[in-house]
Design a protein around this motif. Structure first.
Motif, mmCIF file in Angstrom:
data_model
loop_
_atom_site.group_PDB
_atom_site.id
_atom_site.type_symbol
_atom_site.label_atom_id
_atom_site.label_comp_id
_atom_site.label_asym_id
_atom_site.label_seq_id
_atom_site.Cartn_x
_atom_site.Cartn_y
_atom_site.Cartn_z
ATOM 1 N N LEU A 195 29.580 44.634 35.663
ATOM 2 C CA LEU A 195 29.973 45.515 36.761
ATOM 3 C C LEU A 195 29.044 46.715 36.894
ATOM 4 N N GLN A 196 28.318 47.051 35.828
ATOM 5 C CA GLN A 196 27.300 48.088 35.925
ATOM 6 C C GLN A 196 26.098 47.576 36.707
ATOM 7 N N ALA A 197 25.708 46.330 36.444
ATOM 8 C CA ALA A 197 24.525 45.768 37.088
ATOM 9 C C ALA A 197 24.791 45.327 38.516
ATOM 10 N N ALA A 198 26.021 44.905 38.813
ATOM 11 C CA ALA A 198 26.320 44.231 40.076
ATOM 12 C C ALA A 198 26.714 45.199 41.182
ATOM 13 N N SER A 199 26.454 44.766 42.410
ATOM 14 C CA SER A 199 26.957 45.460 43.591
ATOM 15 C C SER A 199 28.318 44.931 43.993
ATOM 16 N N ARG A 200 28.536 43.638 43.707
ATOM 17 C CA ARG A 200 29.830 43.022 44.027
ATOM 18 C C ARG A 200 30.155 41.979 42.977
ATOM 19 N N PHE A 201 31.421 41.585 42.937
ATOM 20 C CA PHE A 201 31.863 40.639 41.916
ATOM 21 C C PHE A 201 32.798 39.602 42.522
ATOM 22 N N THR A 202 32.865 38.467 41.839
ATOM 23 C CA THR A 202 33.833 37.413 42.141
ATOM 24 C C THR A 202 34.418 36.929 40.827
ATOM 25 N N VAL A 203 35.736 36.837 40.762
ATOM 26 C CA VAL A 203 36.411 36.286 39.594
ATOM 27 C C VAL A 203 36.957 34.914 39.956
ATOM 28 N N LEU A 204 36.594 33.906 39.166
ATOM 29 C CA LEU A 204 37.103 32.558 39.364
ATOM 30 C C LEU A 204 38.204 32.270 38.352
ATOM 31 N N ARG A 205 39.223 31.577 38.817
ATOM 32 C CA ARG A 205 40.273 31.075 37.934
ATOM 33 C C ARG A 205 40.632 29.679 38.407
ATOM 34 N N SER A 206 40.457 28.712 37.512
ATOM 35 C CA SER A 206 40.700 27.296 37.847
ATOM 36 C C SER A 206 39.922 26.876 39.080
ATOM 37 N N GLY A 207 38.680 27.382 39.197
ATOM 38 C CA GLY A 207 37.803 26.964 40.277
ATOM 39 C C GLY A 207 38.040 27.631 41.605
ATOM 40 N N ARG A 208 38.976 28.574 41.655
ATOM 41 C CA ARG A 208 39.284 29.274 42.903
ATOM 42 C C ARG A 208 39.061 30.777 42.741
ATOM 43 N N VAL A 209 38.827 31.445 43.854
ATOM 44 C CA VAL A 209 38.605 32.885 43.802
ATOM 45 C C VAL A 209 39.925 33.582 43.511
ATOM 46 N N ALA A 210 39.953 34.329 42.391
ATOM 47 C CA ALA A 210 41.146 35.084 42.025
ATOM 48 C C ALA A 210 41.030 36.535 42.459
ATOM 49 N N SER A 211 39.810 37.045 42.540
ATOM 50 C CA SER A 211 39.590 38.417 42.991
ATOM 51 C C SER A 211 38.135 38.540 43.406
ATOM 52 N N GLN A 212 37.898 39.484 44.317
ATOM 53 C CA GLN A 212 36.553 39.663 44.854
ATOM 54 C C GLN A 212 36.453 41.079 45.399
ATOM 55 N N GLY A 213 35.281 41.683 45.287
ATOM 56 C CA GLY A 213 35.136 43.020 45.847
ATOM 57 C C GLY A 213 33.867 43.680 45.395
ATOM 58 N N GLU A 214 33.757 44.969 45.691
ATOM 59 C CA GLU A 214 32.600 45.754 45.292
ATOM 60 C C GLU A 214 32.795 46.254 43.868
ATOM 61 N N ALA A 215 31.677 46.346 43.138
ATOM 62 C CA ALA A 215 31.733 46.709 41.727
ATOM 63 C C ALA A 215 31.683 48.220 41.567
ATOM 64 N N GLY A 216 32.633 48.896 42.190
ATOM 65 C CA GLY A 216 32.693 50.343 42.103
ATOM 66 C C GLY A 216 33.902 50.795 41.310
ATOM 67 N N SER A 217 34.426 51.933 41.670
ATOM 68 C CA SER A 217 35.576 52.509 40.978
ATOM 69 C C SER A 217 36.774 51.559 41.040
ATOM 70 N N GLY A 218 37.396 51.339 39.889
ATOM 71 C CA GLY A 218 38.569 50.474 39.816
ATOM 72 C C GLY A 218 38.268 49.010 39.662
ATOM 73 N N ALA A 219 36.979 48.637 39.668
ATOM 74 C CA ALA A 219 36.637 47.218 39.597
ATOM 75 C C ALA A 219 37.025 46.604 38.260
ATOM 76 N N VAL A 220 36.828 47.345 37.156
ATOM 77 C CA VAL A 220 37.162 46.796 35.840
ATOM 78 C C VAL A 220 38.629 46.424 35.782
ATOM 79 N N GLU A 221 39.497 47.301 36.290
ATOM 80 C CA GLU A 221 40.932 47.015 36.271
ATOM 81 C C GLU A 221 41.263 45.796 37.119
ATOM 82 N N ARG A 222 40.623 45.675 38.277
ATOM 83 C CA ARG A 222 40.870 44.515 39.143
ATOM 84 C C ARG A 222 40.435 43.225 38.474
ATOM 85 N N VAL A 223 39.258 43.277 37.805
ATOM 86 C CA VAL A 223 38.757 42.071 37.122
ATOM 87 C C VAL A 223 39.681 41.704 35.966
ATOM 88 N N ARG A 224 40.092 42.683 35.185
ATOM 89 C CA ARG A 224 40.989 42.408 34.049
ATOM 90 C C ARG A 224 42.306 41.814 34.522
#
Length: 229
Positions: A195-224
């Motif tokens: 999340l430090q290196a990225a501008s945006r992130f995608t989290v996959l769970r069972s091959g589907r998008v579970a979360s997606q967004g910009e890697a800014g404030s609050g991103a770690v909590e969203r990914v977790r």
């Protein structure tokens, strides 16, 4: 630079990735995260042409490439560093680099540029690649990919199983690459670095998008939360 639209892909008749939308902009890093078995590697292999697309679209630099073989995608500007510090183990580190550089205009300069990026490799050029440490092999694998002068670098778990002091060097190199104008699609388990290196992130769970967004404030909590850590 890269756009996936409703991408479904897998092996044989078995879909592993289901309906994924994802973008990597010019000169930015997009991180893909998720637990083992979430479909991350399958997604990368589909992008580079090693896994067939069942439905949806892959666009690279505005062109649909679903039907392009892997070698044409590489020539168009993709470079793929798979998981596992892969190299030609029976060749020396120098031979691994020259194998990619030979026949390229300014091949020697391209090798020298990567040795400047990964200076630890300079003292290892005559050593068999199979005898290098995991971190040294990973630096070698990334250096080889960069010699092709890609516009999009695709990295699968570049810091997995690497000693901590080398992890810092690899992480720094990836951040510098993004700042230097290279687009990066990164699969990475270390959330802080990703999340430090990225501008945006995608989290996959069972091959589907579970979360997606910009890697800014609050991103770690969203990914977790998406990974249920």
């Amino acid at each position: 630079m890269l756009r996936l639209r409703n991408l479904t892909c897998g092996y044989g008749r078995s879909a592993v990735v289901h309906g994924v939308d994802l973008e990597v902009g010019a000169d930015e890093v997009t991180a893909v995260m998720g637990h083992n078995g979430a479909g991350k590697t399958t997604l990368l292999r589909a992008v580079v042409g090693l896994v067939p697309v069942m439905s949806g679209t892959i666009e690279f630099d505005g062109e649909a490439i679903n039907r392009k073989p892997a070698n044409r995608r590489v020539r168009a500007g993709m470079a793929y560093v798979p998981q596992g510090q892969q190299c030609f183990a029976h060749l020396t580190a120098g031979e691994n680099l020259r194998l990619v550089a030979d026949g390229r205009k300014s091949g020697r300069a391209l090798v020298d540029a990567q040795l400047d990026r990964f200076p630890a490799l300079r003292g290892l050029l005559s050593r068999q690649a199979g005898l290098l440490s995991g971190g040294q092999r990973q630096q070698l694998a990334i250096a080889r990919a960069l010699i092709t002068e890609p516009r999009l670098l695709i990295l699968d778990e570049p810091t997995e199983g690497i000693q901590p002091n080398v992890v810092a060097e690899i992480e720094g190199a990836i951040v510098d690459l993004a700042k230097g104008g290279l687009s990066v699609l990164l699969v990475e388990q270390h959330l802080g670095f990703a999340l430090q290196a990225a501008s945006r992130f995608t989290v996959l769970r069972s091959g589907r998008v579970a979360s997606q967004g910009e890697a800014g404030s609050g991103a770690v909590e969203r990914v977790r939360e998406a990974m249920a850590i």
